[in-house]
Structure formats: structure tokens, C-alpha cells
Scaffold this active site. Structure first.
Site, PDB file in Angstrom:
ATOM      1  N   GLY A 198       0.752  -1.257   0.000  1.00  0.00           N
ATOM      2  CA  GLY A 198       0.000   0.000   0.000  1.00  0.00           C
ATOM      3  C   GLY A 198       0.773   1.292   0.000  1.00  0.00           C
ATOM      4  O   GLY A 198       0.200   2.341  -0.282  1.00  0.00           O
TER       5      GLY A 198
ATOM      6  N   GLU B 184       3.603  -7.088   1.809  1.00  0.00           N
ATOM      7  CA  GLU B 184       3.266  -7.385   0.408  1.00  0.00           C
ATOM      8  C   GLU B 184       3.398  -6.129  -0.449  1.00  0.00           C
ATOM      9  O   GLU B 184       2.421  -5.679  -1.055  1.00  0.00           O
ATOM     10  CB  GLU B 184       1.822  -7.888   0.321  1.00  0.00           C
ATOM     11  CG  GLU B 184       1.532  -9.129   1.139  1.00  0.00           C
ATOM     12  CD  GLU B 184       0.033  -9.425   1.239  1.00  0.00           C
ATOM     13  OE1 GLU B 184      -0.800  -8.596   0.812  1.00  0.00           O
ATOM     14  OE2 GLU B 184      -0.303 -10.499   1.755  1.00  0.00           O
TER      15      GLU B 184
ATOM     16  N   GLY C 162       4.045  -3.725  -3.542  1.00  0.00           N
ATOM     17  CA  GLY C 162       4.042  -3.845  -4.999  1.00  0.00           C
ATOM     18  C   GLY C 162       4.571  -2.563  -5.625  1.00  0.00           C
ATOM     19  O   GLY C 162       5.713  -2.471  -6.066  1.00  0.00           O
TER      20      GLY C 162
ATOM     21  N   ARG D  92      -3.967   3.303 -16.452  1.00  0.00           N
ATOM     22  CA  ARG D  92      -4.229   4.000 -15.183  1.00  0.00           C
ATOM     23  C   ARG D  92      -4.878   5.377 -15.336  1.00  0.00           C
ATOM     24  O   ARG D  92      -5.800   5.703 -14.582  1.00  0.00           O
ATOM     25  CB  ARG D  92      -2.945   4.090 -14.354  1.00  0.00           C
ATOM     26  CG  ARG D  92      -2.319   2.709 -14.052  1.00  0.00           C
ATOM     27  CD  ARG D  92      -1.224   2.767 -12.996  1.00  0.00           C
ATOM     28  NE  ARG D  92      -1.768   3.077 -11.697  1.00  0.00           N
ATOM     29  CZ  ARG D  92      -1.726   4.277 -11.151  1.00  0.00           C
ATOM     30  NH1 ARG D  92      -1.102   5.273 -11.753  1.00  0.00           N
ATOM     31  NH2 ARG D  92      -2.296   4.482  -9.981  1.00  0.00           N
TER      32      ARG D  92
ATOM     33  N   TYR E  36      -8.294   5.490 -13.424  1.00  0.00           N
ATOM     34  CA  TYR E  36      -8.269   6.138 -12.098  1.00  0.00           C
ATOM     35  C   TYR E  36      -7.956   7.628 -12.190  1.00  0.00           C
ATOM     36  O   TYR E  36      -7.581   8.226 -11.171  1.00  0.00           O
ATOM     37  CB  TYR E  36      -7.193   5.500 -11.207  1.00  0.00           C
ATOM     38  CG  TYR E  36      -7.089   4.006 -11.240  1.00  0.00           C
ATOM     39  CD1 TYR E  36      -8.120   3.202 -10.751  1.00  0.00           C
ATOM     40  CD2 TYR E  36      -5.955   3.380 -11.749  1.00  0.00           C
ATOM     41  CE1 TYR E  36      -8.010   1.824 -10.770  1.00  0.00           C
ATOM     42  CE2 TYR E  36      -5.840   2.002 -11.768  1.00  0.00           C
ATOM     43  CZ  TYR E  36      -6.877   1.226 -11.285  1.00  0.00           C
ATOM     44  OH  TYR E  36      -6.761  -0.142 -11.299  1.00  0.00           O
TER      45      TYR E  36
ATOM     46  N   CYS F 273     -10.163   5.283 -30.100  1.00  0.00           N
ATOM     47  CA  CYS F 273     -11.366   6.039 -30.459  1.00  0.00           C
ATOM     48  C   CYS F 273     -12.308   6.258 -29.294  1.00  0.00           C
ATOM     49  O   CYS F 273     -13.470   5.855 -29.349  1.00  0.00           O
ATOM     50  CB  CYS F 273     -12.071   5.315 -31.597  1.00  0.00           C
ATOM     51  SG  CYS F 273     -11.018   5.345 -33.031  1.00  0.00           S
ATOM     52  N   GLU F 274     -11.791   6.808 -28.225  1.00  0.00           N
ATOM     53  CA  GLU F 274     -12.691   7.299 -27.173  1.00  0.00           C
ATOM     54  C   GLU F 274     -11.952   8.362 -26.364  1.00  0.00           C
ATOM     55  O   GLU F 274     -10.726   8.325 -26.242  1.00  0.00           O
ATOM     56  CB  GLU F 274     -13.229   6.175 -26.292  1.00  0.00           C
ATOM     57  CG  GLU F 274     -12.216   5.352 -25.574  1.00  0.00           C
ATOM     58  CD  GLU F 274     -12.911   4.297 -24.703  1.00  0.00           C
ATOM     59  OE1 GLU F 274     -13.298   4.625 -23.593  1.00  0.00           O
ATOM     60  OE2 GLU F 274     -13.069   3.151 -25.187  1.00  0.00           O
TER      61      GLU F 274
ATOM     62  N   TYR G  42       1.577  -1.767 -12.231  1.00  0.00           N
ATOM     63  CA  TYR G  42       0.223  -1.664 -12.787  1.00  0.00           C
ATOM     64  C   TYR G  42       0.242  -0.991 -14.162  1.00  0.00           C
ATOM     65  O   TYR G  42      -0.648  -0.219 -14.498  1.00  0.00           O
ATOM     66  CB  TYR G  42      -0.704  -0.933 -11.794  1.00  0.00           C
ATOM     67  CG  TYR G  42      -0.657  -1.530 -10.410  1.00  0.00           C
ATOM     68  CD1 TYR G  42      -1.190  -2.786 -10.170  1.00  0.00           C
ATOM     69  CD2 TYR G  42      -0.044  -0.863  -9.345  1.00  0.00           C
ATOM     70  CE1 TYR G  42      -1.125  -3.363  -8.905  1.00  0.00           C
ATOM     71  CE2 TYR G  42       0.028  -1.431  -8.082  1.00  0.00           C
ATOM     72  CZ  TYR G  42      -0.516  -2.683  -7.867  1.00  0.00           C
ATOM     73  OH  TYR G  42      -0.451  -3.256  -6.617  1.00  0.00           O
TER      74      TYR G  42
HETATM   75  N1  LLP Z   1      -1.588  -7.016  -1.049  1.00  0.00           N
HETATM   76  C1  LLP Z   1      -2.877  -7.089  -1.439  1.00  0.00           C
HETATM   77  C2  LLP Z   1      -3.777  -8.035  -0.778  1.00  0.00           C
HETATM   78  C3  LLP Z   1      -3.339  -6.241  -2.470  1.00  0.00           C
HETATM   79  O1  LLP Z   1      -4.613  -6.306  -2.843  1.00  0.00           O
HETATM   80  C4  LLP Z   1      -2.441  -5.340  -3.095  1.00  0.00           C
HETATM   81  C5  LLP Z   1      -2.887  -4.454  -4.175  1.00  0.00           C
HETATM   82  C6  LLP Z   1      -1.103  -5.319  -2.657  1.00  0.00           C
HETATM   83  C7  LLP Z   1      -0.713  -6.172  -1.622  1.00  0.00           C
HETATM   84  C8  LLP Z   1      -0.077  -4.424  -3.253  1.00  0.00           C
HETATM   85  O2  LLP Z   1      -0.351  -3.086  -3.023  1.00  0.00           O
HETATM   86  P1  LLP Z   1       0.706  -1.942  -3.393  1.00  0.00           P
HETATM   87  O3  LLP Z   1       1.881  -2.114  -2.473  1.00  0.00           O
HETATM   88  O4  LLP Z   1       1.107  -2.111  -4.807  1.00  0.00           O
HETATM   89  O5  LLP Z   1      -0.018  -0.700  -3.146  1.00  0.00           O
HETATM   90  N2  LLP Z   1      -4.342  -1.275 -10.361  1.00  0.00           N
HETATM   91  C9  LLP Z   1      -4.303  -0.279  -9.311  1.00  0.00           C
HETATM   92  C10 LLP Z   1      -3.742  -0.838  -8.019  1.00  0.00           C
HETATM   93  C11 LLP Z   1      -4.518  -2.007  -7.459  1.00  0.00           C
HETATM   94  C12 LLP Z   1      -3.926  -2.564  -6.190  1.00  0.00           C
HETATM   95  C13 LLP Z   1      -4.622  -3.798  -5.774  1.00  0.00           C
HETATM   96  N3  LLP Z   1      -4.084  -4.442  -4.615  1.00  0.00           N
HETATM   97  C14 LLP Z   1      -3.489   0.913  -9.795  1.00  0.00           C
HETATM   98  O6  LLP Z   1      -3.037   0.927 -10.928  1.00  0.00           O
HETATM   99  O7  LLP Z   1      -3.336   1.885  -9.054  1.00  0.00           O
END
Ligand code: LLP
Length: 419
Positions: A240, A275, A277, A314, A318, A343-344, A372
Site C-alpha cells: 500500500g 506485500e 508492490g 491508469r 483512475y 477512439c474514445e 500496474y
Molecule cells: N496485497 C494485497 C492483498 C493487495 O490487494 C495489493 C494491491 C497489494 C498487496 C499491493 O499493493 P501496493 O503495495 O502495490 O499498493 N491497479 C491499481 C492498483 C490495485 C492494487 C490492488 N491491490 C493501480 O493501478 O493503481
């Protein structure tokens, strides 16, 4: 800090000019910097160095490319996966099965079996129904997986609604008020090793406060569970942490995050699992694109680039901001609307934005596209699936092919009756 920097008038990926990579691989494409990825992986871990027992699992959804996963495996990261496909990738990239955590609200029975067969390290389950189902499948297979129960702490993560996951009305986890009872019931299964709880309240968080509030609630729950005689050895704190997409956006650093976690969890006596990302992969990638033409508009000109919403979704999904920078800036600026060829009107990367001046044929990058980005690409408008290139010092390699429209069309069939 990333390794996409201007040197001698040209933005480089590590030691390689992006002009050369565009010539070699064509555009649009994603370019990843292995050095940046390694740096972020280390900085994140260093931020947690005050914690006694830590497990880091990269959220594969952020960037599932095999080369990216291999680099992170070598950095000692495990994987947080949410599908059978991601599980297969993590294993193929060389991640140890015991370092893999299977998250997700909708694991199918087949996916549970895949995880059990591989002897992965942990399942994070999200409902009592899922817990009973996993217990039954594990019993049938003669397994006893380690499991955490994901809690929904009902905390507003103060991020975009579509990537907020910890409010009571969101589909994720079990309500914190019911968690102790659910946990106790599931702990009755001899085929489950119920060992902890998990939480993840959302993505691209720019403040530590919601995380702190969620973790404090988890801490109270851990105490309650222990008072009921249940054993808690692991707590998964999710991902997160946000990244800076634009100047002036200052997300918490891994060190600040680590200090907050150390403070909140000081008496927990558990292995803490993470976790991350976006914070690992976000700034380790850019999308390289070429300006097709600059079209006069009603107001600011439209800079039409060859990358589109199918390649980098993205902004369309978003309203996300991605910095747009010419690869060979000439020092002058312009106001522009940056759009793709689809085309949008949703295929708009930026409106009325001040940018370094570009003209037809120029190269430019969208920054902070390593998380992402390519993984959310599609082939909408019968466009190619965007390729991915890895740079490591002076080396470069195609790590995901451009899948051209003809190849995609070749997977379609015309039924006989339409002859
Ligand atoms: N753990 C769980 C259970 C999750 O659902 C997620 C992300 C993460 C870890 C990793 O979160 P991070 O550290 O990357 O914030 N597609 C969207 C983001 C969706 C995130 C979904 N879950 C975007 O492009 O912003």
C-alpha cells in the site's frame, strides 16, 4: 530515486539512451531498470531493519513479468499472488514455494489445489466460507496449510475509491468485529494451521495514519485471539505505500513506514509479513512512446502519441497522473493535451498540462509506469500487446514480446455455421 536520467541531452535507462532502445525495439514499449528495482527492494527491506522477524512478498499483480520476479527472488523476496496464473509465474521465476502467499477474495477450488500441491507458505483467506472450503480440500489432499484470516478493519485509506480495500463496504476480508469468532471456528479444522491475521487497506497511500489505525485494530484483535487461547505467530500487514507520481507528492519513506510499524507492533511477538508492490516496481519502469503528430485543438494542442489507454490504463481508469517527459528535451515548454490514438475520449493521458515541448516524431516517456502498467494492458482497438524491455547497466533484453494483432487474430475461430 530512479535510473531514468538525462545524460548528454538524452534520457537514459541506466547506461543506455532511450533513443537507442526505441530504435531497437520500436514504440510503444515498457522499459524497466533492474538497478532501480534492486535499489527499491533493498531500501524497503532496510526500512524494516528494526523489526525482529520479517517476510517480504512482492505483490506480483504490480508487475508479473518473469524477469522482474527473478530479480526480486534474487533479492530474497517471496511473492504475494492472487491467482493460479500468478502462482505459476512466481514458481517459474524461481521463488521458493514456502515464500509464496496466496491472497485474494475469490480463490477457486482449482487454485487452492494448485497452491496446496506446490506447498506454498501461506494462504490468506477472506471469508469463513473460503476457510471451510480450503480445510476440506486440504484434508482430502492430506495437507495442513498455514493460514491467516484477512480482516477488514473499516478504515478509510484516503486513496482513490477503486483501489481502497479496507472499508466495511468493500468486498475484502471479514469484519473485524466478527473476526475472533470466525478465526476460532476455523482453528477447529485439523487440516488448517490457523496462525495469524492479515490486513491490506488500499494502494497508493500517501499518509501513514490510516495504516497506523488499521494496524492498531489488528493489534487489539491479536490480543483478543490470544486471550481466547489461540496461537498467533504471523501477521501480514499487506502493501500500500504510495510513490511520487508528480512533483510535490511526498509518500512516506520505507524508513518512516518501518518506524511506525515498529512502534505499533512492538509487543506483538510475531513474524511480520509485507506485500509491497508499487513501492518496489513503480519508479523502476517507464512507458516509452513516440509522438505521432501534434494536432491543433480548440484550446491547447493535442499531442497524439503512439501509446494508448490499452497500453497504460491508469489515467483512463483512475484519472491517474503520469509525468510525461520528452526523451531529448530542447529546454522549451508548451501546454498540451496528451492523448493516444484510441477512439474514445477516455484515451487521454493529460489535459492542459505544461510539458517539455515535443513535435511529431519525438520520443517521450510516461514515468512511474513500472507498477500496474504493462500488466493491465489490453489489445483494445486491435492494437498489439505492448512489449517489455529490461535494462541492467549496459545490457538490455526483450523480456516480453510485442504480440502483434495478427497473432492475436490467429487465436480466434470462425464457426463452421458462419461459412
Ligand atoms: N496485497 C494485497 C492483498 C493487495 O490487494 C495489493 C494491491 C497489494 C498487496 C499491493 O499493493 P501496493 O503495495 O502495490 O499498493 N491497479 C491499481 C492498483 C490495485 C492494487 C490492488 N491491490 C493501480 O493501478 O493503481
Amino acid at each position: 530515486m530512479d535510473f531514468f536520467q538525462l545524460k548528454g541531452g538524452i534520457i537514459h535507462a541506466e547506461n543506455l539512451p532511450l533513443t537507442v532502445l526505441a530504435e531497437t525495439y520500436g514504440t510503444p514499449c515498457y522499459i524497466y531498470s533492474a538497478g532501480t528495482l534492486r535499489r527499491h527492494a533493498r531500501v524497503f527491506r532496510e526500512g524494516l531493519s528494526a523489526l525482529p522477524k520479517v517476510h517480504c512478498a512482492f505483490a506480483v499483480k504490480a508487475n508479473p513479468n518473469l524477469a522482474i520476479l527473478r530479480i526480486l527472488a534474487k533479492e530474497g523476496y517471496g511473492a504475494d499472488v492472487v491467482s493460479g496464473g500468478e502462482l505459476a509465474r512466481a514458481l517459474a521465476a524461481g521463488m521458493a514455494a514456502e515464500d509464496i502467499v496466496f491472497s485474494g477474495v475469490g480463490k477457486t477450488a482449482a487454485e487452492m489445489r494448485d497452491g496446496l500441491k506446490a506447498d506454498i507458505g501461506q494462504f490468506n483467506i477472506e471469508s469463513i466460507e473460503e476457510g471451510h472450503e480450503l480445510a476440506a480440500i486440504a484434508a482430502e489432499m492430506g495437507k495442513c496449510p498455514a493460514v491467516t484470516l484477512r480482516i477488514n478493519p473499516d478504515v478509510d485509506a484516503a486513496t482513490h475509491a477503486k483501489i481502497s480495500t479496507g472499508k466495511a463496504e468493500n468486498k475484502f476480508g471479514v469484519a473485524i468485529d466478527h473476526a475472533a469468532d470466525i478465526f476460532a471456528e476455523l482453528a477447529g479444522h485439523s487440516s488448517l494451521n490457523m496462525r495469524g491475521v492479515a490486513v491490506h487497506i488500499g494502494s497508493q497511500l500517501l499518509s501513514l495514519n490510516p495504516l497506523k489505525m488499521a494496524f492498531e485494530r489488528v493489534g487489539n484483535l491479536v490480543q483478543q485471539l490470544r486471550e481466547r487461547g489461540l496461537t498467533i505467530s504471523h501477521v501480514d500487514l499487506g502493501g500500500g505505500i504510495g510513490v511520487p507520481y508528480k512533483d510535490g507528492e511526498v509518500p512516506p519513506s520505507p524508513a518512516e513506514y518501518g518506524a511506525m510499524v515498529a512502534d505499533v507492533t512492538r509487543n506483538w511477538d510475531v513474524t511480520l509479513m509485507f506485500e509491497p508492490g508499487r513501492v518496489i516496481a513503480g519508479n523502476a519502469g517507464v512507458m516509452l512512446t513516440r509522438v505521432i503528430r501534434v494536432k491543433q485543438g480548440h484550446g491547447d494542442p493535442f499531442v497524439v502519441v503512439d501509446g494508448a489507454m490499452n497500453d497504460l490504463a491508469r489515467p483512463a481508469l483512475y484519472d491517474a497522473y503520469h509525468d510525461f517527459v520528452p526523451v531529448q528535451p530542447d529546454g522549451t515548454n508548451m501546454m498540451a493535451n496528451i492523448v493516444g490514438p484510441i477512439c474514445e475520449t477516455g484515451d487521454t493521458f493529460a489535459r492542459n498540462r505544461p510539458i517539455g515541448a515535443v513535435k511529431a516524431g519525438d520520443l517521450a516517456i510516461f514515468r512511474t509506469a513500472g507498477a500496474y502498467g504493462a500488466t493491465m494492458a489490453s489489445t483494445y482497438n486491435s492494437r498489439a500487446l505492448v512489449p517489455e524491455i529490461l535494462v541492467d547497466g549496459d545490457q538490455h533484453a526483450l523480456v516480453a514480446d510485442r504480440i502483434d494483432p495478427a497473432t492475436i487474430m490467429a487465436a480466434e475461430r470462425l464457426p463452421d455455421w458462419l461459412d
